[in-house]
Structures are given as structure tokens and as C-alpha cells.
Design a protein around this motif. Sequence first.
Motif, PDB file in Angstrom:
ATOM      1  N   LEU A 125       0.731  -1.125   0.042  1.00 25.15           N
ATOM      2  CA  LEU A 125       0.099   0.000  -0.100  1.00 25.15           C
ATOM      3  C   LEU A 125       0.893   1.019  -0.222  1.00 25.15           C
ATOM      4  CD1 LEU A 125      -2.678   1.310   0.579  1.00 25.15           C
ATOM      5  CD2 LEU A 125      -2.554   0.876   2.903  1.00 25.15           C
ATOM      6  N   MET A 126       0.666   2.126  -1.234  1.00 26.66           N
ATOM      7  CA  MET A 126       1.912   3.071  -1.218  1.00 26.66           C
ATOM      8  C   MET A 126       1.077   4.431  -1.004  1.00 26.66           C
ATOM      9  SD  MET A 126       3.458   1.359  -4.643  1.00 26.66           S
ATOM     10  CE  MET A 126       2.212   0.286  -4.822  1.00 26.66           C
ATOM     11  N   TYR A 127       1.662   5.165  -0.283  1.00 24.73           N
ATOM     12  CA  TYR A 127       1.125   6.479   0.058  1.00 24.73           C
ATOM     13  C   TYR A 127       1.340   7.470  -0.999  1.00 24.73           C
ATOM     14  CZ  TYR A 127      -0.006   4.333   4.216  1.00 24.73           C
ATOM     15  OH  TYR A 127      -0.925   3.413   5.320  1.00 24.73           O
ATOM     16  N   LEU A 128       0.784   8.234  -1.789  1.00 29.13           N
ATOM     17  CA  LEU A 128       1.006   9.199  -2.788  1.00 29.13           C
ATOM     18  C   LEU A 128       1.051  10.850  -2.296  1.00 29.13           C
ATOM     19  CD1 LEU A 128      -0.971   7.478  -5.728  1.00 29.13           C
ATOM     20  CD2 LEU A 128       1.224   7.025  -4.988  1.00 29.13           C
ATOM     21  N   ASN A 129       0.488  10.926  -1.194  1.00 25.65           N
ATOM     22  CA  ASN A 129       0.710  12.301  -0.632  1.00 25.65           C
ATOM     23  C   ASN A 129       0.650  12.239   0.831  1.00 25.65           C
ATOM     24  OD1 ASN A 129      -2.209  11.582  -0.138  1.00 25.65           O
ATOM     25  ND2 ASN A 129      -2.784  13.704  -0.276  1.00 25.65           N
ATOM     26  N   ASP A 130       1.057  13.502   1.520  1.00 23.79           N
ATOM     27  CA  ASP A 130       1.036  13.704   2.805  1.00 23.79           C
ATOM     28  C   ASP A 130      -0.354  14.160   3.233  1.00 23.79           C
ATOM     29  OD1 ASP A 130       3.380  13.266   3.395  1.00 23.79           O
ATOM     30  OD2 ASP A 130       4.078  15.056   2.558  1.00 23.79           O
ATOM     31  N   VAL A 131      -1.095  13.584   4.148  1.00 26.66           N
ATOM     32  CA  VAL A 131      -2.522  14.202   4.797  1.00 26.66           C
ATOM     33  C   VAL A 131      -2.433  14.864   5.844  1.00 26.66           C
ATOM     34  CG1 VAL A 131      -4.726  13.195   5.141  1.00 26.66           C
ATOM     35  CG2 VAL A 131      -3.360  11.765   3.775  1.00 26.66           C
ATOM     36  N   PRO A 132      -2.851  16.057   5.841  1.00 27.24           N
ATOM     37  CA  PRO A 132      -2.742  16.905   6.845  1.00 27.24           C
ATOM     38  C   PRO A 132      -3.406  16.443   8.097  1.00 27.24           C
ATOM     39  CG  PRO A 132      -3.292  18.277   4.918  1.00 27.24           C
ATOM     40  CD  PRO A 132      -3.380  16.826   4.641  1.00 27.24           C
ATOM     41  N   GLU A 133      -4.576  15.858   8.154  1.00 28.05           N
ATOM     42  CA  GLU A 133      -5.208  15.318   9.229  1.00 28.05           C
ATOM     43  C   GLU A 133      -6.047  14.243   8.822  1.00 28.05           C
ATOM     44  OE1 GLU A 133      -7.186  17.921  11.611  1.00 28.05           O
ATOM     45  OE2 GLU A 133      -7.680  16.378  13.347  1.00 28.05           O
ATOM     46  N   GLY A 134      -5.980  12.968   9.787  1.00 24.43           N
ATOM     47  CA  GLY A 134      -6.810  11.834   9.424  1.00 24.43           C
ATOM     48  C   GLY A 134      -6.102  11.017   8.113  1.00 24.43           C
ATOM     49  N   GLY A 135      -7.101  10.028   7.875  1.00 28.37           N
ATOM     50  CA  GLY A 135      -6.704   9.251   6.673  1.00 28.37           C
ATOM     51  C   GLY A 135      -5.617   7.846   7.273  1.00 28.37           C
ATOM     52  N   GLU A 136      -5.280   7.888   8.344  1.00 27.77           N
ATOM     53  CA  GLU A 136      -4.318   6.822   8.726  1.00 27.77           C
ATOM     54  C   GLU A 136      -4.971   5.488   8.529  1.00 27.77           C
ATOM     55  OE1 GLU A 136      -5.214   9.238  10.836  1.00 27.77           O
ATOM     56  OE2 GLU A 136      -3.766   9.949  11.833  1.00 27.77           O
ATOM     57  N   THR A 137      -3.930   4.555   8.071  1.00 24.08           N
ATOM     58  CA  THR A 137      -4.399   3.050   7.895  1.00 24.08           C
ATOM     59  C   THR A 137      -4.022   2.452   9.314  1.00 24.08           C
ATOM     60  OG1 THR A 137      -3.158   3.154   5.772  1.00 24.08           O
ATOM     61  CG2 THR A 137      -3.777   1.054   6.715  1.00 24.08           C
ATOM     62  N   ILE A 138      -5.333   1.803   9.650  1.00 23.29           N
ATOM     63  CA  ILE A 138      -5.318   1.484  11.062  1.00 23.29           C
ATOM     64  C   ILE A 138      -5.428  -0.249  11.084  1.00 23.29           C
ATOM     65  CG2 ILE A 138      -6.649   1.330  13.133  1.00 23.29           C
ATOM     66  CD1 ILE A 138      -5.830   3.974  12.751  1.00 23.29           C
ATOM     67  N   PHE A 139      -4.494  -0.813  11.793  1.00 27.10           N
ATOM     68  CA  PHE A 139      -4.835  -2.277  12.147  1.00 27.10           C
ATOM     69  C   PHE A 139      -5.407  -2.409  13.522  1.00 27.10           C
ATOM     70  CE2 PHE A 139      -1.656  -1.811   8.798  1.00 27.10           C
ATOM     71  CZ  PHE A 139      -1.927  -2.795   8.027  1.00 27.10           C
TER      72      PHE A 139
ATOM     73  N   LYS B  75      -6.845  -4.750  15.637  1.00 26.92           N
ATOM     74  CA  LYS B  75      -6.735  -5.917  16.121  1.00 26.92           C
ATOM     75  C   LYS B  75      -5.519  -5.872  16.977  1.00 26.92           C
ATOM     76  CE  LYS B  75      -9.865  -9.005  13.847  1.00 26.92           C
ATOM     77  NZ  LYS B  75     -10.378 -10.403  14.360  1.00 26.92           N
ATOM     78  N   VAL B  76      -4.370  -4.900  16.499  1.00 31.83           N
ATOM     79  CA  VAL B  76      -3.157  -4.903  17.249  1.00 31.83           C
ATOM     80  C   VAL B  76      -2.557  -3.542  17.431  1.00 31.83           C
ATOM     81  CG1 VAL B  76      -1.925  -7.132  16.385  1.00 31.83           C
ATOM     82  CG2 VAL B  76      -2.096  -4.808  14.914  1.00 31.83           C
ATOM     83  N   GLY B  77      -3.716  -2.462  17.412  1.00 35.44           N
ATOM     84  CA  GLY B  77      -3.531  -1.237  17.811  1.00 35.44           C
ATOM     85  C   GLY B  77      -2.574  -0.640  16.953  1.00 35.44           C
ATOM     86  N   VAL B  78      -2.365  -0.481  15.666  1.00 34.23           N
ATOM     87  CA  VAL B  78      -1.524  -0.004  15.018  1.00 34.23           C
ATOM     88  C   VAL B  78      -1.902   0.931  14.116  1.00 34.23           C
ATOM     89  CG1 VAL B  78       0.480  -0.384  12.932  1.00 34.23           C
ATOM     90  CG2 VAL B  78       0.416  -1.710  15.005  1.00 34.23           C
ATOM     91  N   SER B  79      -1.473   2.288  13.971  1.00 37.40           N
ATOM     92  CA  SER B  79      -1.734   3.304  13.252  1.00 37.40           C
ATOM     93  C   SER B  79      -0.850   3.605  12.175  1.00 37.40           C
ATOM     94  CB  SER B  79      -2.230   4.208  13.868  1.00 37.40           C
ATOM     95  OG  SER B  79      -2.558   5.777  13.161  1.00 37.40           O
ATOM     96  N   VAL B  80      -0.793   3.752  10.836  1.00 35.35           N
ATOM     97  CA  VAL B  80       0.313   4.114   9.975  1.00 35.35           C
ATOM     98  C   VAL B  80      -0.153   5.553   9.223  1.00 35.35           C
ATOM     99  CG1 VAL B  80       1.518   3.532   7.953  1.00 35.35           C
ATOM    100  CG2 VAL B  80       0.666   1.918   9.336  1.00 35.35           C
ATOM    101  N   THR B  81       0.622   6.575   9.708  1.00 34.90           N
ATOM    102  CA  THR B  81       0.263   7.721   9.100  1.00 34.90           C
ATOM    103  C   THR B  81       0.841   7.955   7.666  1.00 34.90           C
ATOM    104  OG1 THR B  81       0.805   8.897  11.246  1.00 34.90           O
ATOM    105  CG2 THR B  81       0.943  10.422   9.263  1.00 34.90           C
ATOM    106  N   PRO B  82      -0.177   8.270   6.578  1.00 32.27           N
ATOM    107  CA  PRO B  82       0.491   8.328   5.216  1.00 32.27           C
ATOM    108  C   PRO B  82       1.844   9.355   4.934  1.00 32.27           C
ATOM    109  CG  PRO B  82      -1.807   8.591   5.395  1.00 32.27           C
ATOM    110  CD  PRO B  82      -1.384   8.606   6.820  1.00 32.27           C
ATOM    111  N   LYS B  83       2.700   8.936   4.388  1.00 33.47           N
ATOM    112  CA  LYS B  83       3.796  10.145   4.098  1.00 33.47           C
ATOM    113  C   LYS B  83       4.139   9.530   2.563  1.00 33.47           C
ATOM    114  CE  LYS B  83       8.680  10.772   5.345  1.00 33.47           C
ATOM    115  NZ  LYS B  83       9.612  10.049   4.551  1.00 33.47           N
TER     116      LYS B  83
END
Length: 283
Positions: free
Chosen positions: A211-225, A227-235
Motif C-alpha cells: 500500500l503506497m502513499y502518494l501524498n501527505d495527509v494534513p489530518e486523518g486518513g491513517e491506515t489502522i490495524f 486488532k493490534v492497535g497500529v496506526s500508520v500515518t500516510p507519508k
Amino acid sequence: MEKIAHISNELKDWILNTLKTGVNPEAIASAMIKKGFDPVFAYKTLLNLVNNKPVETVVREQRPFRYEVPEIAKTGSVISTSDREIKVLMRIEKPFILYLDNVLSHEECDILIEMSRKRLKPSKVVDSVTGEIKAAAGRTSSGTYYQLSEAPLIGTIEGRIMQLTNFPIENGEGLQVLHYKVGEEYKPHFDYFPENKIQASTGGQRIATVLMYLNDVPEGGETIFPKVGVSVTPKKGSAVFFHYGNSQGQVDRLSLHSSIPVVDGEKWVATKWLRESEILERF
Ligand SMILES: O=C(O)CCC(=O)C(=O)O
Ligand SMILES: [Fe+2]
């Protein structure tokens, strides 16, 4: 054939989510009946869910997922392809997730967004009860698909993903580009297919996602997992690789993930789904 008169936790959650989106309970009950559920059981279950009463669920017997280390994780913290040095920024073992930096250049991200903007269509999902492809209540983004090496940049990205992951190009589905506006999201889902939808001619099960992030998102839009409490910030230019299928045909339920609503700005991603074997029939 005996009618089904039990419900799994996953189906219960799916029904609850679907009800929240305003779908008529009767439509869900008739989809369940079509799928082989006992009609009385289906209506009773829906009635309980609508009235917020507990529903008895069964947890399907499942052996614990056996983790196998994917090829991508056998090199060091920098993975060199013919034209880039990709850095591993974070590694999670269960589910297996790598957060990778410098997968795409900023220029490649910009070109991919511009190429895709004019061909966006509302995103679709596979209905987990009926198997139908339909407009997605839980998926408000729009998107587009590319054929393998449809354009020079698509071919370049596919070649790079092959070198990075060691999956043959033929195991990859056509690249998907998704666009989310403020408030748009992709509700929790698995990328792998339900067992009855796996076909050898189309490469079998999906076992990994880039899953490739094509832009920075000023707020929100994280990819969340969740079941394991992981949140990836798009960069912009970074990617997550996650791996959820093994050689025994098992899938990893910890790989459940979602894209939470964009709060400010917009979000663009490109997704490459990787199958366990070569895709012989393409659409
Ligand atoms: O946009 C995201 O962060 C998630 C996208 C996703 O889960 C998918 O394309 O399968
Ligand atoms: Fe996904």
C-alpha cells in the motif's frame, strides 16, 4: 442440505456495520437465506441485532496462523532495487507489517495522481454474504485500476515491487489507485478472499499487499490495524507491506485494517495486491 443456524462473530460484526449504513434489515436477512441460512434463524438474528439484544455466536475452529517470513524480510534494513534504496522504518511481526520509506519518488507520486484523477470511479466491494460486486457502503473513496504495465510508470512501479518483494510480476493484480476526500474512509476489512472465492486460474488467494502513499495527509486518513492497535500515518512516497497468507493456505485475521476518515486535505494511495500464484486469467 441442512440450513445454517449459527452465526460467527465476523458475520455479526459485518451485519452490524451494514445496518449502520442504513441497509434494510430485511435485505440482509434475505441475503442470508439465499446463502443457506435457516429463514427463522436469519430473521430472529436480525431482529435481535436491530433491537440491540445479544446474539449467540460461534467461533469457527481455526488453527492459529503459522507465520512464515516473507522474502522481503530476509534482507537488511535497506532494500536495494535497480533504481532505489528503500528503507525499512518499522517492522511488526504479528501481523507481519513493514513500513517502508522511499518506495516512490515524489515526482512518481505526482504523476500517478494526475494520471488517475481523470479516471476515478466510486469504489466497489465484494459483498461478504452474497459475493456480489456492489457499490460500497463502507468504502466511500473513488478509485481506478491499471492493466499490468499499462503505462511506463506503472511498469516501473511493478518492476520495483517485484524486486522489493520477490513476488513475480505475474502474481500481482493490476495497480489500484484510490482517492479519499474529507470524511471518506475504508471500513475495517481483510484483503484476502473468502474461501469460496479463491480460484487457481486467477492466482489463488491474495497473500500480501503493498500500500503506497502518494501524498501527505494534513489530518486523518491513517491506515489502522485495529486488532493490534497500529496506526500508520500516510507519508508521500512511503508504503506499508503486509503479509497475511501462508503456504498452508491459512490467512491471518490480525491483518484486519481500515482507512479512517480524512479530516483535512485529501488522501491518495496506490495498492498492489499479491497472489500466491501466477494470475493466468486477467479481466
Ligand atoms: O487507504 C488505505 O489506507 C487502505 C487501503 C486498503 O486497505 C486497500 O486498498 O485494500
Ligand atoms: Fe485493504
